[in-house]
Design an enzyme around this catalytic site. Sequence first.
Site, PDB file in Angstrom:
ATOM      1  CE1 TYR A 109      -5.041  22.154  10.487  1.00 19.77           C
ATOM      2  CE2 TYR A 109      -4.578  24.735  10.104  1.00 19.77           C
ATOM      3  CZ  TYR A 109      -4.440  23.551   9.896  1.00 19.77           C
ATOM      4  OH  TYR A 109      -3.198  23.069   9.068  1.00 19.77           O
ATOM      5  CD  GLU A 197      -2.403  19.838  10.464  1.00 20.30           C
ATOM      6  OE1 GLU A 197      -2.168  18.871  10.630  1.00 20.30           O
ATOM      7  OE2 GLU A 197      -2.811  20.566   9.154  1.00 20.30           O
TER       8      GLU A 197
END
Length: 388
Positions: A109, A197
Site C-alpha cells: 500500500y 492512493e
Amino acid sequence: MNIHEYQAKQLFLHYSIPVPDGKQATTPESAEQVAKELGGDGWVVKAQVHAGGRGKVGGVKLAKTPAEVAEFSRGMLGKRLVTKQTGAEGLPINSLLIEKTYPIKRELYLSVLVDRGSERIIFIASSAGGMDIETVAHETPEQIISVPVHPAAGLQGYQCRKVAYALGLKGSQIKALGKIMQGLYDLFLAKDASQIEINPLIETDNGELIALDAKINFDDNAVEVHPDIRAMKDADQEDEKENKAQQFGLNYITLEGNIGCMVNGAGLAMATMDLVKLKGGQPANFLDVGGGTSVEKVCEAFKLILSDHSVKAVLVNIFGGIVQCDIIAAGILAAVEQVHVAVPVVVRLEGTNAEQGRALLSNTGLNLYAADDLAHAAEQVVALAEAA
Ligand code: ADP
Ligand code: MG
C-alpha cells in the site's frame, strides 16, 4: 474532484510510475479487441466507477481468454456497481479498463495526502496492501509507516529509503520505489491533488513494482486552474443534485432523512441540522444558499430540495444579516408558487426586517408556517414530516 482509474493511470505514466499494460473500453467488442492487442495469457476487466472496493463485489474480474473478457464486459456495462464506498444505489458502469494480469508476489500500500495535523504532505505505506487500509490502521497500526515531507526541502532520498525498508524491498527495488514516490510527489504538487492512493502496489514474481490500482482526488478549489484535470470530470459518477447545486453556487449535500433544509450560511446550516435531529427528525440534505442570497437562488434551492422525493416537509432558516428578511420572504413566496411546493414549509426568519418578512408569509393560503423561534420551528417541521 474524482477521476477514473484509467485516467489516473495515464497521469501516472506521465510521471514515470509503472502501471499495467491496458486500455479503456466501452463495449464488449472493443474490450475483446483490447485484450487481443495487449496479448499475453490473462486479462483483468475492471469496472470504471468513482469508488474502491470493486474487487469484492464483482467489479474486477480475471479472464483467461479474450472471449471471456467480452463476456465479463457484457455483464458489467450498463449495470450499477454497489461497493462499500458507493451507498445503496451504486454508480453506473459506463466504461471498463482492460489490463494484462501480472503474477503477484506481494500486495503493498502506498499513498500520499495532505495531513492537516502536521500541515504537511505525507506518504503512508504498508506491507499489508490490497485490503482496507482503515482496517489495517485499526487492527495492526504497527504495519503502517508515515513520512511527512518538509515543504521547503521536498521529498528526500533517505525518506524514500525509509519507506522501502519498511516495505521489505531489496536491491534495485529500493531505487524503483524512490522513483515512484518522487513521481507521486511531483504529480501531487503539479496538479493540486488532495490524495493519491495506490492499493495495491504490487511486487511481481520477478521483483518489479507496478501500480495495480490508482485513485486520485483533486482539490475542488484548484480544479479551475487545471483544464486537463477538469476535462476528466465524469458527471455521471456524481450526485445529480450536487452537480446542479454547484451550477447555481449552492452548497448542497444529499442526506438520508425526510426533512429538507434551506439555510443561509454553513454554520447556521449545521446548527439547524443538529436541532432537527435533537427534535427527533432526520435532515434530507445540507443546503447553504450563501450569505447574500437572491430570489433566483431560493427558487433553485427549492427545486433541488423537492427533487428528492423522500422530502416530506421543508425547514427554511434564514438569518437576515446581509440580506433583508422581507426580500427573502418575497423570494420564498415566489418560489413556492413557481415550483408548486406541495409539502409543508416552515419558515424561520430572524434579523433585519424579520417582522415584515413574517407578515408577508402569514395568511397566504399556501402550506406555509411562519415560525418565530428556531426551536419551535424545528419541532413543528418534525411533527409535519411525521404526520405526512
Ligand atoms: P478495488 O480496490 O476497487 O477492489 P483493485 O484495482 O485494487 O480494485 O483490484 C482488486 C484486486 O484485483 C487487486 O487487489 C488484485 O489482487 C486484483 N487485480 C487487479 N488488477 C490486476 C491485474 N492487472 N493483474 C492481477 N491481479 C489484478
Ligand atoms: Mg484497490
